[in-house]
Write a protein that holds these residues in place. Structure first.
Motif, PDB file in Angstrom:
ATOM      1  N   ALA A   1     -10.713   7.192   1.021  1.00 40.00           N
ATOM      2  CA  ALA A   1      -9.714   6.177   1.337  1.00 40.00           C
ATOM      3  C   ALA A   1      -9.915   5.643   2.746  1.00 40.00           C
ATOM      4  O   ALA A   1      -9.755   4.443   3.009  1.00 40.00           O
TER       5      ALA A   1
ATOM      6  N   VAL B   1     -10.759   1.849   2.346  1.00 40.57           N
ATOM      7  CA  VAL B   1      -9.506   1.099   2.446  1.00 40.57           C
ATOM      8  C   VAL B   1      -9.146   0.797   3.898  1.00 40.57           C
ATOM      9  O   VAL B   1      -9.008  -0.369   4.285  1.00 40.57           O
TER      10      VAL B   1
ATOM     11  N   TRP C   1     -10.666  -5.789  -3.682  1.00 35.49           N
ATOM     12  CA  TRP C   1      -9.343  -5.272  -4.044  1.00 35.49           C
ATOM     13  C   TRP C   1      -8.263  -5.760  -3.086  1.00 35.49           C
ATOM     14  O   TRP C   1      -7.080  -5.747  -3.432  1.00 35.49           O
TER      15      TRP C   1
ATOM     16  N   GLU D   1       3.363  -3.341  -5.570  1.00 37.40           N
ATOM     17  CA  GLU D   1       2.895  -2.017  -5.994  1.00 37.40           C
ATOM     18  C   GLU D   1       1.568  -1.649  -5.335  1.00 37.40           C
ATOM     19  O   GLU D   1       1.329  -0.475  -5.007  1.00 37.40           O
ATOM     20  N   GLU D   2       0.696  -2.636  -5.119  1.00 34.71           N
ATOM     21  CA  GLU D   2      -0.561  -2.363  -4.420  1.00 34.71           C
ATOM     22  C   GLU D   2      -0.296  -2.009  -2.960  1.00 34.71           C
ATOM     23  O   GLU D   2      -0.943  -1.132  -2.394  1.00 34.71           O
ATOM     24  N   ARG D   3       0.672  -2.695  -2.358  1.00 32.10           N
ATOM     25  CA  ARG D   3       1.025  -2.365  -0.971  1.00 32.10           C
ATOM     26  C   ARG D   3       1.643  -0.981  -0.877  1.00 32.10           C
ATOM     27  O   ARG D   3       1.507  -0.295   0.132  1.00 32.10           O
ATOM     28  N   GLY D   4       2.321  -0.555  -1.933  1.00 38.22           N
ATOM     29  CA  GLY D   4       2.869   0.793  -1.952  1.00 38.22           C
ATOM     30  C   GLY D   4       1.784   1.835  -1.822  1.00 38.22           C
ATOM     31  O   GLY D   4       1.944   2.844  -1.109  1.00 38.22           O
ATOM     32  N   GLU D   5       0.651   1.619  -2.477  1.00 42.97           N
ATOM     33  CA  GLU D   5      -0.470   2.552  -2.361  1.00 42.97           C
ATOM     34  C   GLU D   5      -1.049   2.517  -0.949  1.00 42.97           C
ATOM     35  O   GLU D   5      -1.403   3.555  -0.376  1.00 42.97           O
ATOM     36  N   LEU D   6      -1.145   1.326  -0.360  1.00 43.40           N
ATOM     37  CA  LEU D   6      -1.619   1.205   1.014  1.00 43.40           C
ATOM     38  C   LEU D   6      -0.691   1.950   1.967  1.00 43.40           C
ATOM     39  O   LEU D   6      -1.155   2.654   2.883  1.00 43.40           O
TER      40      LEU D   6
ATOM     41  N   ARG E   1       1.109   4.533   1.364  1.00 42.58           N
ATOM     42  CA  ARG E   1       0.870   5.980   1.242  1.00 42.58           C
ATOM     43  C   ARG E   1      -0.375   6.395   2.014  1.00 42.58           C
ATOM     44  O   ARG E   1      -0.397   7.464   2.641  1.00 42.58           O
ATOM     45  N   MET E   2      -1.414   5.569   1.993  1.00 47.21           N
ATOM     46  CA  MET E   2      -2.630   5.880   2.745  1.00 47.21           C
ATOM     47  C   MET E   2      -2.381   5.818   4.248  1.00 47.21           C
ATOM     48  O   MET E   2      -2.881   6.651   5.006  1.00 47.21           O
TER      49      MET E   2
END
Length: 349
Positions: free
Chosen positions: A77, A81, A136, A144-149, A151-152
């Motif tokens: 990640a 990312v 990506w 929802e994609e920003r939610g994963e970001l 978390r990272m």
């Protein structure tokens, strides 16, 4: 190369100039941030992995964070990312350094989640145009994609920033106090003229040495927030969008090289260190790990101010600390050699 408002000011390349133009109202609206912004610390810390500039200053931190990322399974990640979204290049998106970050990590993460999708999409598109963006990244407009970001970002913060929060805050507070004294002694001229060697106040313009970008920023009555940042190395940086509240992220002084990568060293000296230097001088060295004035060393070591000054002189002559004067106050911090001595001596029992 001449670029106008195309990206943050910490760029790869030669030194250029950011000129910040003040009106009469702006000089009365200059402030120093009340707390570090963890998102600027995240951004500038990720830049430290992408350049050799200042690598020696953060060597211990870099080793520790790499090990922490491996231990937490975050290496992929980190590479795929975070580094692509925070390039040390001509641009990275402004929504990743929200102003609400000064209210804490949670508030800033909420701000990232609440960023309008259109703004996210536009900033990612600019990133792609200026330096290139992974495919990506175009999906970050979706919450929802920003939610994963998010978390990272939280996971990276837990490894790379949170363990060093006390040291970061100590250096921030020391810089903020120095800027406050400069304001008390010289008003706005003293404050803006004392914000670091890369920043020069030539009323009504603040000239800031930046990397590979010439640009103009007109405050138009909005004022300016100065943000001392631990991982900002030598060259200040700022937001790309001139419509956002103006902020100037600049290095703490002396450079972060003086700090070891673990705030434990600012506690009681270990037995081996006390045996080597003597209990009082060892306490003075440990106090300097967090950045300390002569008076603070005196309190930490339980001696008079005059005695603390003599111990600081001895440590400075031995190359273990460095001292810088801010008006009537002298701030003492570790040199890389001093940090190595503390690490070699081991943590206290």
């Amino acid at each position: 190369m001449l670029l106008r408002l195309t990206g943050k000011a910490e760029l790869i390349g030669g030194n250029e100039m950011l000129r910040i133009h003040f009106g009469d109202a702006d000089q009365g609206a200059v402030r120093v941030a009340a707390a570090p912004n963890p998102f600027w610390e995240i951004a500038t810390s990720l830049h430290r992995f992408q350049t050799r500039d200042g690598r020696w200053a953060y060597a211990g931190w870099l080793r520790a964070v790499r090990a922490g990322l491996r231990e937490k399974g975050l290496e992929r990640a980190f590479r795929t990312v975070l580094l692509p979204l925070f390039p040390r290049a001509a641009y990275f998106p402004d929504f990743l350094t929200p102003a609400r970050g000064v209210d804490g990590l949670a508030a800033g993460l909420d701000a990232i989640l609440a960023t309008p999708p259109r703004r996210v999409t536009e900033e990612v598109a600019r990133l792609d145009r200026v330096v290139g963006a992974p495919r990506w990244a175009a999906r970050l407009g979706a919450p929802e994609e920003r939610g994963e970001l998010v978390r990272m970002l939280r996971a990276y913060h837990d490894v790379g920033i949170a363990p060093y929060a006390e040291s970061i805050r100590s250096r921030f507070d020391a810089e903020r106090a120095a800027l406050g004294r400069a304001f008390l002694d010289g008003g706005v001229d003293g404050l803006l003229g004392g914000a670091g060697p890369a920043i020069r106040w030539r009323p009504p313009t603040l000239d800031v040495d930046v990397r590979a970008v010439d640009r103009e920023l007109r405050l138009d009555g909005r004022g300016l927030t100065l943000l001392p940042t631990y991982f900002c190395w030598r060259t200040p940086t700022s937001l790309a969008d001139p419509a956002l509240p103006p902020v100037l992220c600049h290095p703490v002084r002396p450079p972060a090289a003086a700090l070891p990568p673990d705030h434990r060293w600012a506690a009681e000296p270990s037995v081996p260190l006390a045996a080597l230097l003597g209990r009082t001088r060892a306490a003075a060295l440990c106090a300097a790990a967090g950045g300390a004035t002569t008076g603070e060393i005196a309190r930490a070591a339980g001696v008079s101010a005059a005695s603390a000054s003599r111990h600081a002189t001895a440590l400075r002559d031995a190359g273990l600390i460095t001292s810088s004067r801010h008006a009537a106050t002298v701030l003492h911090t570790l040199t890389p050699v001093g940090a190595s001595v503390l690490r070699a001596a081991g943590p206290r029992p």
